[in-house]
Structure formats: C-alpha cells, structure tokens
Design an enzyme around this catalytic site. Structure first.
Site, short mmCIF file in Angstrom:
data_model
loop_
_atom_site.label_atom_id
_atom_site.label_comp_id
_atom_site.label_asym_id
_atom_site.label_seq_id
_atom_site.Cartn_x
_atom_site.Cartn_y
_atom_site.Cartn_z
N SER A 71 5.05 -8.92 1.13
CA SER A 71 4.48 -10.49 0.68
C SER A 71 5.60 -11.41 0.62
O SER A 71 6.10 -11.78 1.74
CB SER A 71 3.83 -10.04 -0.78
N ALA A 72 6.40 -11.81 -0.42
CA ALA A 72 7.41 -12.64 -0.53
C ALA A 72 8.64 -12.02 0.55
O ALA A 72 9.27 -12.84 0.92
CB ALA A 72 7.91 -12.87 -2.07
N GLY A 122 6.70 -10.92 -4.96
CA GLY A 122 6.98 -11.48 -6.30
C GLY A 122 6.64 -12.97 -5.91
O GLY A 122 5.88 -13.54 -4.96
N HIS A 148 -0.97 -12.12 2.33
CA HIS A 148 -2.22 -12.43 1.69
C HIS A 148 -3.29 -13.37 2.32
O HIS A 148 -3.98 -14.03 1.62
CB HIS A 148 -2.05 -12.75 0.08
N GLU A 161 -4.35 -8.88 3.73
CA GLU A 161 -3.96 -7.94 2.92
C GLU A 161 -4.67 -6.78 3.76
O GLU A 161 -5.53 -6.46 4.26
CB GLU A 161 -4.73 -8.01 1.65
#
Lengths: 238, 238
Positions: free
Chosen positions: A123-124, A91, A160, A195
């Site tokens: 991700s985050a 997020g 990413h 990714e």
C-alpha cells in the site's frame, strides 16, 4: 546487482488475516534472506511505530523470517545500510514520506535498492517506491517537503485500485477520473493495482502477480487491463 | 461587516443537475448582490477554466445572477478586490490551492471576506475556505507551496462525507478512519459534510443547511451527528 522489488497493493485482503494472501509471494521473493528491516513510519490508523512493528514481526516470524523495526536502531541510516531486505508497511503515505525525509533515508534506500537490497512494500509502502506520491488515495494529513518519492521505479502505482461502481449514487470522483486528472499535469504511467494484486520487479522485468489484475493508465490513451502472470516490462522500458 | 460564507459539500446531487439542489440556498445567500466572480481553478476532470466558467455562468444566469470568470480579467487580484461576491467551484483541491498561491489571491480573498464579501464554495471550494486542505479527498496531483488554505473559518471540512458501508469488502480506509488519522497530527474540528449538506457562516453563527446532515469530529472525542437546521456555533467559538 539488479533491482528487486515486490510492490503489493494491500496488506490485508477481505476475509483473511494480515499478509495472508501474499505470504507465499513474500517467501518466494525473500528466499534465503532471513533478516528483514521493517519501516513502520506510515502508522496505519495512527498506531505507534512499536505496535505496528509487533504486528509485522509476529507475521514474519510465522513464515520463518526475523523482522526488526527501524525504531529499535539508534542510527536509522546505518540500519538501512546494513540490511539486505526491507519491508515498508502501509498506512498514511504523507506521514510515511515525511518521516523518510526527516530521517534522511531517501538517498540511502535508493542506493541500497540499486545495489540489490530486496524491497517489499504494501500500500503506502508501494506508493513510496514510485516516482511520486501523487497517486495515493490517502488524506494529506501532514505536509511533506516534496511529493517526490523514492523513485525506485519510473512509474506510479495507485494501490487499492477500485473499479467504478455502476450502482453508486455518490458524486465524488471515481478512481479512474482521479488518475485521468493526474495525467492532466503528469506524464508517468499509473498502475491501478487492485486489492489482491502485486508487481514483481527484477531488473528490467516487471510481472503482475496475485489474483485480481491491474488497470494501466497512460496519458492521452485508453486504460488497459492486465491479468495475473502478464509481463509489464514496458513500464520500465519507456 | 461580518463574514458571510456558504460552504456546500458538493455541486451535483445524484438525480439532479448542476447546483440544482442548492440553488435556493444560493439565491437566499446572495440576495440582491447580482454580480458574482467565479474562480474555476480547481478544473474538475481537468476541463479548461473557460469551459468550467461557461457551465457556472449558464447555471447562475438561470437564477438571475451575472457570473464572470476570473480568467476574463487581466488582473486577478483587482478582480477580487472589486467583487462583492465570489464563488469558488469544486474540482481538485491541490490544483485549486496551487493556483490561488500562484495568482497571489490568498491574502486578498482573506481581506475581502473579513470585510463582508460573500463567499460561496462547493466541494474543493469549501475545503479551501478552511484552515488547511488536509481533509480533502482529492489526489495530490500537483504539489502546492503549503497545505494552509484561506483560513476563513477556524475548522476543516471533509466534503462528500461518506458513512462506512457495512457490506464493503474493500480494505482501503473508511472516511472516519482517515479523519481520525488526521487528528493524530492536527487539532482542528472536522465537519464531515454529507453530499446534500452545507454550512452557512454569518459572523459567529454557523448553521447546518441542506437535507443530509453532518458528522463532526473532534480530537480524542467520539464523533457527533448534527441535523439540518442545527446550530454549530461552537465551531467558531472554540
């Protein structure tokens, strides 16, 4: 106990569903630890923590794990204290770090990971496991009390990670340019995790998993390509 | 005196040189104010302030303006105090804001712009003129003492605004998604200024210039398209 982390670039790969491409890696990583604490603070697209937890719960249920959101506990610190595995979802990295500080979770997560609690990030959630959030791609929509992150590993990740597009006419900085700018002011290694890629850290060992590889940036040095299966132990042993 | 600002999305448009596409707008904006103070603190790609100033100096020289870098003055505050026009160039927004705070320039720039000093910004220099830097695209490679920016206008800009690419397989957030996330935590209008677009603010009047248009985002409302020549006075009169 040794540290044990699975730091995943992204939760959803093009053409497949939420966590589909890395579900096997997650199962192998968690093994018999059937209970997972979920931290939904990064709230992707601003969805509520409750809605985010539902999505993660449903997905973990399908692979045989019982996932509970931290918001269902009255004492978030105690929830971490009592856990053997946590998953911090993706997020907005600034929102996530801000909430971790607000809920006083930074210290307890560090302690618990040091004593063997399994840590999964996407991700985050992978950014936040690193030294700082200074290589996030996210918009700084809230001001956290610091850019220092959980510091569970002594390097940074750029999730990413995107290779430059030779046909692009856009004049915004490429990801590589941004990471090189980072190295004008900072010294840590940066792992550009494409990714589909992830890092498994077990004690002093770092292995690149997934299918797409990574590009590792070191200050004043040409970036270097790594392939799935490669050992990246140097990231820990610097 | 009224405020007078030219906030440009980007300095270099694909297929042309530095400031080529907006040179006429700059000339028209500056008019007979032949001396410009340049603030190079954003250091694009980490180049030195001196090298950055050389590039800007050469370009302004070609259109008949005398540009001096703030680093050539022993007292930066006094340099701003004595100026009738400033130009803040693009680069990294976090680095730029941090240096403005370090050099104690935030207050004096606000005062001077309020009393009519002309302000030109490109990219990070446009971001910084707004309420906060919370809609920058840049990596947070240094930690500034605040995300509050110069607050010369009561809205935010997202420079280098990019429309979603329908063919993209990348799962990072689109620019629109990021700005919508911003509005989960903030209320200001955000002007998505495409490369090739700029805003001219003169007192209570805001005009969209350039060739590519802008997309304006308001909390809880569908974003709206605007074309070159359109008035965006509502941004000031909210």
């Amino acid at each position: 106990m040794v540290k044990n982390l699975l730091l995943i670039s992204n939760s959803t790969l093009h053409g497949s569903g939420y966590l589909d491409y890395c579900a096997d890696n997650i199962c192998q990583f968690l093994g018999k630890n059937k209970k997972v604490l979920f931290i939904p603070y990064a709230r992707p697209s601003g969805i509520s923590c409750e809605d985010y937890t539902k999505i993660a719960h449903e997905r973990f249920d399908r692979i045989g794990y019982s996932l509970l959101g931290i918001n269902s506990f009255s004492n978030p610190m105690k929830a971490v204290e009592d856990s053997e595995a946590i998953f911090i979802g993706g997020g907005n990295t600034f929102v996530l770090l801000n909430e971790l500080y607000k809920n006083n979770l930074v210290g307890i997560i560090r302690q618990k990971v040091a004593s063997g609690m399994l840590y999964i990030g996407t991700s985050a959630g992978s950014n936040i496991a690193c030294k700082s959030i200074k290589t996030t791609n996210d918009m700084p929509i809230v001001y956290p009390p610091s850019f220092d992150a959980l510091n569970l590993v002594p390097f940074n990740i750029n999730p990413h990670y995107l290779d430059p597009d030779p046909n692009s006419t856009h004049k915004g900085e490429t990801r590589e340019t941004r990471i090189k700018e980072f190295h004008c002011y900072n010294t840590e290694y940066v792992v550009g995790l494409r990714e589909g890629a992830m890092l498994h850290i077990a004690g002093k060992s770092v292995t690149l998993q997934g299918s797409t590889g990574a590009r590792v940036f070191k200050k004043n040095t040409e970036p270097k390509e790594f392939n799935p299966g490669d050992s990246l132990d140097f990231l820990i042993k610097q």
